[in-house]
Design a protein around this motif. Structure first.
Motif, PDB file in Angstrom:
ATOM      1  N   ASP A 124      -2.114 -30.236 -21.021  1.00 34.25           N
ATOM      2  CA  ASP A 124      -2.170 -31.067 -22.227  1.00 34.25           C
ATOM      3  C   ASP A 124      -1.239 -32.264 -22.122  1.00 34.25           C
ATOM      4  OD1 ASP A 124       0.013 -29.367 -22.224  1.00 34.25           O
ATOM      5  OD2 ASP A 124       0.075 -29.153 -24.401  1.00 34.25           O
ATOM      6  N   VAL A 125      -0.037 -32.054 -21.571  1.00 33.95           N
ATOM      7  CA  VAL A 125       0.905 -33.162 -21.398  1.00 33.95           C
ATOM      8  C   VAL A 125       0.373 -34.151 -20.368  1.00 33.95           C
ATOM      9  CG1 VAL A 125       3.244 -33.784 -20.689  1.00 33.95           C
ATOM     10  CG2 VAL A 125       2.863 -31.730 -22.062  1.00 33.95           C
ATOM     11  N   ALA A 126      -0.150 -33.636 -19.267  1.00 36.29           N
ATOM     12  CA  ALA A 126      -0.654 -34.506 -18.200  1.00 36.29           C
ATOM     13  C   ALA A 126      -1.812 -35.374 -18.687  1.00 36.29           C
ATOM     14  CB  ALA A 126      -1.078 -33.669 -17.003  1.00 36.29           C
ATOM     15  N   LEU A 174      -5.081 -34.399 -12.561  1.00 36.17           N
ATOM     16  CA  LEU A 174      -4.989 -33.090 -11.938  1.00 36.17           C
ATOM     17  C   LEU A 174      -3.655 -32.485 -12.369  1.00 36.17           C
ATOM     18  CD1 LEU A 174      -6.143 -34.132  -8.339  1.00 36.17           C
ATOM     19  CD2 LEU A 174      -7.551 -33.288 -10.224  1.00 36.17           C
ATOM     20  N   ALA A 175      -3.706 -31.439 -13.212  1.00 35.87           N
ATOM     21  CA  ALA A 175      -2.495 -30.856 -13.793  1.00 35.87           C
ATOM     22  C   ALA A 175      -2.131 -29.551 -13.090  1.00 35.87           C
ATOM     23  CB  ALA A 175      -2.709 -30.614 -15.290  1.00 35.87           C
ATOM     24  N   GLU A 176      -0.874 -29.115 -13.326  1.00 37.18           N
ATOM     25  CA  GLU A 176      -0.350 -27.858 -12.810  1.00 37.18           C
ATOM     26  C   GLU A 176      -0.541 -27.754 -11.300  1.00 37.18           C
ATOM     27  OE1 GLU A 176      -2.018 -24.694 -15.108  1.00 37.18           O
ATOM     28  OE2 GLU A 176      -1.419 -25.576 -17.021  1.00 37.18           O
ATOM     29  N   ASP A 186       2.301 -39.093  -8.911  1.00 39.94           N
ATOM     30  CA  ASP A 186       2.992 -38.015  -9.599  1.00 39.94           C
ATOM     31  C   ASP A 186       3.341 -38.533 -11.000  1.00 39.94           C
ATOM     32  OD1 ASP A 186       4.389 -35.549  -9.956  1.00 39.94           O
ATOM     33  OD2 ASP A 186       6.258 -36.637  -9.613  1.00 39.94           O
ATOM     34  N   LYS A 187       3.711 -37.628 -11.912  1.00 38.89           N
ATOM     35  CA  LYS A 187       4.006 -38.058 -13.281  1.00 38.89           C
ATOM     36  C   LYS A 187       5.490 -38.304 -13.501  1.00 38.89           C
ATOM     37  CE  LYS A 187       4.256 -35.119 -16.691  1.00 38.89           C
ATOM     38  NZ  LYS A 187       5.607 -35.378 -17.263  1.00 38.89           N
ATOM     39  N   THR A 188       6.296 -37.274 -13.314  1.00 43.52           N
ATOM     40  CA  THR A 188       7.705 -37.355 -13.696  1.00 43.52           C
ATOM     41  C   THR A 188       8.462 -38.313 -12.784  1.00 43.52           C
ATOM     42  OG1 THR A 188       7.606 -35.069 -14.453  1.00 43.52           O
ATOM     43  CG2 THR A 188       9.789 -36.017 -14.102  1.00 43.52           C
ATOM     44  N   GLY A 189       9.089 -39.312 -13.398  1.00 41.40           N
ATOM     45  CA  GLY A 189       9.858 -40.280 -12.652  1.00 41.40           C
ATOM     46  C   GLY A 189       9.049 -41.436 -12.110  1.00 41.40           C
ATOM     47  N   THR A 190       7.718 -41.347 -12.205  1.00 41.99           N
ATOM     48  CA  THR A 190       6.869 -42.448 -11.755  1.00 41.99           C
ATOM     49  C   THR A 190       6.160 -43.078 -12.942  1.00 41.99           C
ATOM     50  OG1 THR A 190       5.151 -40.826 -11.239  1.00 41.99           O
ATOM     51  CG2 THR A 190       6.567 -41.526  -9.436  1.00 41.99           C
ATOM     52  N   LEU A 191       5.264 -42.332 -13.573  1.00 41.32           N
ATOM     53  CA  LEU A 191       4.632 -42.847 -14.782  1.00 41.32           C
ATOM     54  C   LEU A 191       5.507 -42.610 -16.009  1.00 41.32           C
ATOM     55  CD1 LEU A 191       0.916 -41.801 -14.198  1.00 41.32           C
ATOM     56  CD2 LEU A 191       2.053 -43.956 -13.656  1.00 41.32           C
ATOM     57  N   THR A 192       6.416 -41.658 -15.930  1.00 37.47           N
ATOM     58  CA  THR A 192       7.409 -41.472 -16.988  1.00 37.47           C
ATOM     59  C   THR A 192       8.777 -41.902 -16.475  1.00 37.47           C
ATOM     60  OG1 THR A 192       7.921 -39.182 -16.361  1.00 37.47           O
ATOM     61  CG2 THR A 192       6.094 -39.529 -17.905  1.00 37.47           C
ATOM     62  N   ARG A 193       9.742 -41.971 -17.391  1.00 34.47           N
ATOM     63  CA  ARG A 193      11.064 -42.459 -17.019  1.00 34.47           C
ATOM     64  C   ARG A 193      11.746 -41.576 -15.979  1.00 34.47           C
ATOM     65  NH1 ARG A 193      12.495 -47.671 -18.015  1.00 34.47           N
ATOM     66  NH2 ARG A 193      12.154 -48.289 -20.170  1.00 34.47           N
ATOM     67  N   GLY A 194      11.461 -40.267 -16.040  1.00 34.37           N
ATOM     68  CA  GLY A 194      12.166 -39.356 -15.160  1.00 34.37           C
ATOM     69  C   GLY A 194      13.565 -39.050 -15.639  1.00 34.37           C
ATOM     70  N   ARG A 247      -9.583 -46.670  -7.450  1.00 32.27           N
ATOM     71  CA  ARG A 247      -9.461 -45.402  -8.181  1.00 32.27           C
ATOM     72  C   ARG A 247      -7.984 -45.043  -8.286  1.00 32.27           C
ATOM     73  NH1 ARG A 247     -12.287 -40.798  -9.692  1.00 32.27           N
ATOM     74  NH2 ARG A 247     -11.365 -38.777  -9.169  1.00 32.27           N
ATOM     75  N   ILE A 248      -7.592 -44.535  -9.477  1.00 31.99           N
ATOM     76  CA  ILE A 248      -6.207 -44.142  -9.731  1.00 31.99           C
ATOM     77  C   ILE A 248      -6.207 -42.741 -10.317  1.00 31.99           C
ATOM     78  CG2 ILE A 248      -4.087 -44.702 -10.983  1.00 31.99           C
ATOM     79  CD1 ILE A 248      -4.996 -47.614 -10.973  1.00 31.99           C
ATOM     80  N   VAL A 249      -5.439 -41.843  -9.705  1.00 32.77           N
ATOM     81  CA  VAL A 249      -5.434 -40.426 -10.063  1.00 32.77           C
ATOM     82  C   VAL A 249      -4.009 -39.988 -10.380  1.00 32.77           C
ATOM     83  CG1 VAL A 249      -5.961 -38.087  -9.247  1.00 32.77           C
ATOM     84  CG2 VAL A 249      -7.428 -40.003  -8.573  1.00 32.77           C
ATOM     85  N   LEU A 250      -3.860 -39.172 -11.413  1.00 33.79           N
ATOM     86  CA  LEU A 250      -2.578 -38.561 -11.754  1.00 33.79           C
ATOM     87  C   LEU A 250      -2.597 -37.113 -11.287  1.00 33.79           C
ATOM     88  CD1 LEU A 250       0.157 -38.298 -13.184  1.00 33.79           C
ATOM     89  CD2 LEU A 250      -1.088 -37.939 -15.333  1.00 33.79           C
TER      90      LEU A 250
END
Length: 764
Positions: free
Chosen positions: A466-468, A481-483, A309-317, A456-459
């Motif tokens: 665009d943000v993803a 994979l966005a939205e 996941d993105k928020t809180g994992t790859l980003t600060r959250g 393999r690493i997937v977001l």
């Protein structure tokens, strides 16, 4: 009394079997063979009862077990009158059980460290006094006092600077300094003077309570420890019985069958594999990664595809203030100071970053009067006699916002930022733009995962495409994979599962289904646990996702050592079984040989206790202090960097005002350049030593030189301007400032990722 005996049953059997075996040896040496024989028979019967009880327990739970081989070996030793062999087997089984119990207890101690320190009471600030209350009675928005040496009872926001010992949560022994307005987690120890905080959670939802629940879940999952032998029992037991029966049928001698059973007692399976796996659980816990049982550790070792996941994992959250956009003619510092003063009493997730940003800029905050939280909109109150509102743009600007407010909204949409509006005395004064930054250690973590064997690493995120894609490009994933809705993440996991065992990393409630569906679910709980932590197999209790790469290395090393111990031990056992079937190995000698094989397998497994290779860089304490000091300067220059863009924005070819440019030039030369030179002198060699390569820091040195070159160009350009500069000179000045701003932003990102992320995490 009976409960105590049960807890120490393995130790009692070990001592008794050792004494009986030794007593029989002494009697045999003294010439009393009959008494020695009865001693060894007693030892064999003790082992038979011990092994039979374990077999019955496994049968009651319908679990395959190799203990049946020990039962047959001990019974056979009595049948063929080889009591010495039976007594040796009893000692061997008891020794193995004690070693396994000790290893399991060691892992439990690592996991129980947090739970043992849970605070029970807190001191509530009431008027001019203090009232001691149970932690369960604490609500959100209350003021608490924590004395030196005490554990912070609930999560909160600091009222003043504090020194904290966070070793119980992060594993880092050095106390850390936290600024006023910063978040503090429950479970850390006050290592300075008395501190006050405003609570942002209750005791039940605090970080510490969540971690205690995680510890309980991890202990429940790993106790009783499911022995690795059970997975091979279905094949090993029939093989042993077939070989023993064949030896008896061919030779007509039942002693050969008993000899086969004696050397087939599979202690390498019973002991070696569990010792290695439990050692992996213990080492992972010391890294700040709670793995819920040996099965989860083995699945972690086999994972080949990671989905993040993105928020809180790859980003600060946790958003950070990116810019302050004042209304026409407004003062950004005044707006930020009043907004932060009001937000001191707010528990909203955006309040903390606003307060921290104001304090970082050196703004003096005052406590508000008549502050009121308006649910779903924001907060309002009086600060220094001025009426202030801070909250949603629609609440402040209304349905028909001013042109500058519409421009701010467009900018926020383009940048993927959040906007908070500030109103002073009934007039919109400024917009605060907040952004969830990418974790500095995220790119290093992705590279470390690949080095650890991840294919393999997937977001997969619910954010805009665009943000993803921007985040995915920066951290270096293979696909984005966005939205995604929760069901889309489940679909992605099923699809990626065709490539290999999957690992899902997330921290939100919406990630819980995917975490449960993945082969290994990994949740981040550094700032508190949610449903994701309950559904996960692995939980990170430190605010560093690169700890996951270290946990994978530990898991794979532990599994590899377990397999090596099993392969060596069982290989030698199979050779001994063949020798026993051929009549070359009598039962007593076979039992002694099996003891040697067991010890060898255990010694191989104990290698897992020793530290192994990790991707984390070891930095001396002196270098860590230097890194921390440079990081403080680095963060403190962030407003100056943003000021470069703001000055460029304010330049106009029509009657340009050069006063902001001149002030900026002086600030760059007096504040920025000395810091960059200190970085070149101290930071670059430090990072080169840590990484073992000067090539790794070549880019940092190059950007230091480029920054100095651009500032020198700015001075030459400004010094050569006429009092009323020509339009083309203003255009050139604006171009230079925008270029310098881009270089500074890129360089700061390089330092965050390549240098400051090497230090232990600083949890805000």
């Amino acid at each position: 009394m009976i409960a105590a005996l049960r807890r120490h049953l393995e130790t009692i059997v070990l001592i008794a079997s050792g004494l009986v075996l030794a007593a029989g040896g002494v009697l045999a040496w003294a010439g009393d063979d009959a008494a020695a024989r009865w001693m060894w028979i007693a030892g064999t019967l003790l082992g038979l009862a011990f092994a039979l009880s374990a077999t019955v327990e496994a049968a009651r739970h319908r679990r395959p077990t190799v203990d049946i081989i020990a039962v047959l070996a001990l019974a056979g030793a009595l049948w063929v009158d080889e009591p010495l062999a039976g007594a040796i087997i009893t000692l061997m089984l008891a020794t193995g059980q004690v070693l396994e119990a000790r290893a399991d207890a060691r892992a439990r101690r690592e996991l129980s460290l947090l739970a043992a320190r849970a605070p029970r009471t807190a001191r509530r600030v009431v008027g001019d006094g203090l009232v001691e209350v149970a932690v369960e009675e604490i609500g959100v928005g209350e003021r608490l006092l924590v004395r030196p040496g005490e554990v912070v009872p609930v999560d909160g926001r600091l009222a003043a600077d504090a020194t904290l010992d966070e070793s119980a949560l992060t594993g880092e022994p050095e106390p850390v300094e936290r600024p006023a307005g910063g978040d503090v987690r429950s479970g850390v120890v006050n290592a300075g003077g008395p501190l006050e905080l405003v609570t942002t959670t209750t005791a039940q939802t605090s970080t510490y309570a969540a971690l205690v629940r995680l510890v309980e879940a991890a202990q429940a999952a790993s106790a009783p420890f499911v022995r690795a032998a059970d997975r091979w029992a279905i094949a090993f037991v029939p093989l042993t019985l077939a070989l023993a029966g064949g030896a008896w049928w061919v030779s007509g001698d039942p002693v050969r069958a008993v000899a086969v059973l004696v050397v087939a007692t599979p202690c390498p399976l019973l002991l070696a594999a569990p010792i290695a796996i439990v050692s992996g659980l213990s080492r992972s816990a010391r890294l700040g990664v709670v793995v819920k049982g040996g099965g989860a550790l083995e699945r972690l070792a086999r994972a080949r595809v990671a989905v993040f996941d993105k928020t809180g994992t790859l980003t600060r959250g946790r958003p950070q203030l990116a810019d302050v956009v004042p209304a026409d003619g407004g003062d950004p510092d005044v707006a930020l100071r009043l907004a932060a003063s009001l937000d001191q009493v707010s528990a909203h997730v955006l309040a903390g970053p606003i307060v921290e940003a104001a304090l970082a800029r050196g703004l003096a905050l005052t406590m508000p009067d008549q502050a009121e939280e308006v649910h779903g909109h924001g907060v309002r109150g009086t600060v220094g006699g001025r009426r202030v509102r801070v909250g949603r743009p629609s609440w402040i600007a209304g349905p028909d916002p001013a042109p500058w407010a519409r421009q701010v909204r467009r900018r926020a949409d383009l940048d993927g930022s959040m906007s908070v509006m500030v109103e002073i005395d009934g007039e919109p004064a400024a917009a605060l733009l907040l952004r969830d930054p990418i974790r500095p250690d995220a790119p290093r973590m992705v590279r470390a995962l690949r080095a650890a064997g991840m294919d393999r690493i997937v977001l997969a995120t619910g954010d805009r495409a665009d943000v993803a894609h921007m985040v995915g490009r920066i951290v270096g994933v293979d696909a984005v994979l966005a939205e995604c809705e929760p069901v889309d993440k489940l679909t992605a996991l099923r699809r990626e599962g065709e490539r290999g065992p999957t690992l899902m990393v997330g921290d939100g409630i919406n990630d819980a289904p995917a975490l449960a569906a993945a082969d290994v679910g990994v949740a981040l709980a550094a700032r508190g646990a949610t449903a994701s932590s309950e559904a996960a197999d692995v939980v990170l209790t430190v605010d560093r996702i690169d700890a996951l790469a270290d946990a994978i290395l530990v898991a794979r090393r532990s599994r590899r050592i377990a397999l090596q111990a099993v392969a060596v031990g069982m290989g030698l056992s199979l050779v001994a079984m063949g020798a026993a079937a051929a009549g070359l190995l009598p039962p007593t000698l076979g039992a002694a040989l099996q003891e040697v094989i067991d010890l060898l397998a255990i010694l191989i497994a104990l290698r897992a206790v020793l530290p192994g290779r990790l991707h984390t860089v070891a930095i001396p304490e002196e270098d860590l202090r230097t890194l921390a000091a440079l990081r403080v300067e680095h963060d403190g220059l962030a407003p100056l960097v943003e000021r470069v863009a703001a000055v460029a924005d304010g330049l106009s070819t029509q009657a340009p005002d050069l006063a902001p440019v001149l002030a900026l030039r002086d600030a760059l030369e007096t504040d920025l350049l000395p810091h960059e030179r200190a970085d070149e002198e101290l930071l670059v060699p430090l990072v080169a030593r840590a990484l073992g390569s000067h090539e790794a820091v070549a880019a940092l040195s190059r950007t230091h030189a480029e920054i100095e070159r651009q500032v020198a160009r700015l001075r030459r350009l400004v010094d050569g301007l006429d009092p009323v500069p020509a339009p083309e000179d203003v255009v050139e000045l604006r171009r230079l400032l925008y270029g310098l701003y881009a270089v500074l932003k890129l360089h700061n990102a390089q330092e965050d990722e390549g240098a400051f992320s090497l230090a232990p995490a600083r949890v805000p």
